[in-house]
Design an enzyme around this catalytic site. Sequence first.
Site, short mmCIF file in Angstrom:
data_model
loop_
_atom_site.label_atom_id
_atom_site.label_comp_id
_atom_site.label_asym_id
_atom_site.label_seq_id
_atom_site.Cartn_x
_atom_site.Cartn_y
_atom_site.Cartn_z
N HIS A 205 6.12 0.07 2.98
CA HIS A 205 6.27 1.10 2.01
C HIS A 205 7.87 1.52 2.11
O HIS A 205 8.40 1.85 1.12
CB HIS A 205 5.57 2.26 1.63
CG HIS A 205 4.06 1.69 1.17
ND1 HIS A 205 3.29 1.19 2.27
CD2 HIS A 205 3.41 1.64 -0.01
CE1 HIS A 205 1.97 0.98 1.56
NE2 HIS A 205 2.14 1.03 0.32
N ASP B 74 2.79 -7.66 -3.52
CA ASP B 74 2.60 -6.26 -3.27
C ASP B 74 3.62 -5.67 -4.31
O ASP B 74 4.42 -6.14 -4.87
CB ASP B 74 2.83 -6.15 -1.85
CG ASP B 74 2.24 -4.76 -1.22
OD1 ASP B 74 1.79 -3.99 -2.36
OD2 ASP B 74 1.95 -4.57 -0.29
#
Length: 356
Positions: free
Chosen positions: A181, A252
Amino acid sequence: MPLGPVCVDLAGTELTDAERQRLLHPQVGGVILFSRNFRSVAQLCALTREIHQLRSPRLIIAVDHEGGRVQRFRDGFTRLPPMAELGKLWNDDRAAARALAARTGWVLAAELRASGVDFSFAPVLDLDYGVSTVIGNRAFHAHPHAVSELGQYLMQGMRQAGMNACGKHFPGHGHVVLDSHHALPVDDRPLSEIHGADLQPFRRLIEHGLAAVMPAHVIYAKVDERPAGFSPRWLQDILRGQLGFQGAIISDALDMAGAAFAGNTIEERAKAAFEAGCDLVLATNRPEEAERLLQRLDWQISPVSLSRLARLHGEPNPLQWDDLVHDLDFQSARREVAALAGEGDISRWGPDVGEA
């Protein structure tokens, strides 16, 4: 209007006029919900119903709802355990762990299906090497056989409720320290080592009909210089070629730092993901960028991709909340799952992973 190859998100608990128009764009195929989109079970049911009524075939409604730190909907839902709790049980009693994994999958999926959600990005099939804070107790276990068994039984329980499963994060995020992330992790292991360990749970669930896979924003430097989610080597040669995967490959989130390798703009990242082999990409947390992607994207979704995405719709006519309340076996399963979660100690959960 057929489904498109982009999955977008929403700002709040009700659709805005701008969001309704966005969801009608032909390049949109799905919506991913987050905690910010949830206020109550009744509100969630109303939101999913409105989304599904917008188009035919209906848009796919997805959520990250794994258990532990990653459970987007809580008030009124069964508190799901981190998957590592099932791994601990597996160490002591494998038969009991398999049975409870199936019960957990059933509870997880039945409550989502009763709320109008089609699909959850679960289970996590990463191995717990003890170094990744973003994976941590989201993983079932360190041993590939344990992860394979528990993942298979969780998937079996999800199917009982009319929901297919998504294995993540292919080929395995558990061996790197950095969180994709916020950074781009690099895994320096040779392919033979990854094959012998991390790929085994994916292989097992693929053999049992896994419907979707989410690749990791991680570089496996001895295999390819590109992160797995942007790598034809990983997605086409290994996942589809060697492992024989026929389901949907879903990127993702493209706003994650680990996706920056593929380009500075969301258009560049989406194009790289599609060219690598993804069927659907997640354009989340930046609505202005998602809007720009939809207006500029020049990608024709293939009939094969459409058939893969169609499997992600939940089975029709799921049990409703009133049915679940009066189903004695389901209520027993809820108690078993909540007990494993340690329902009384809310402080141990912490914030959701991956929320904006």
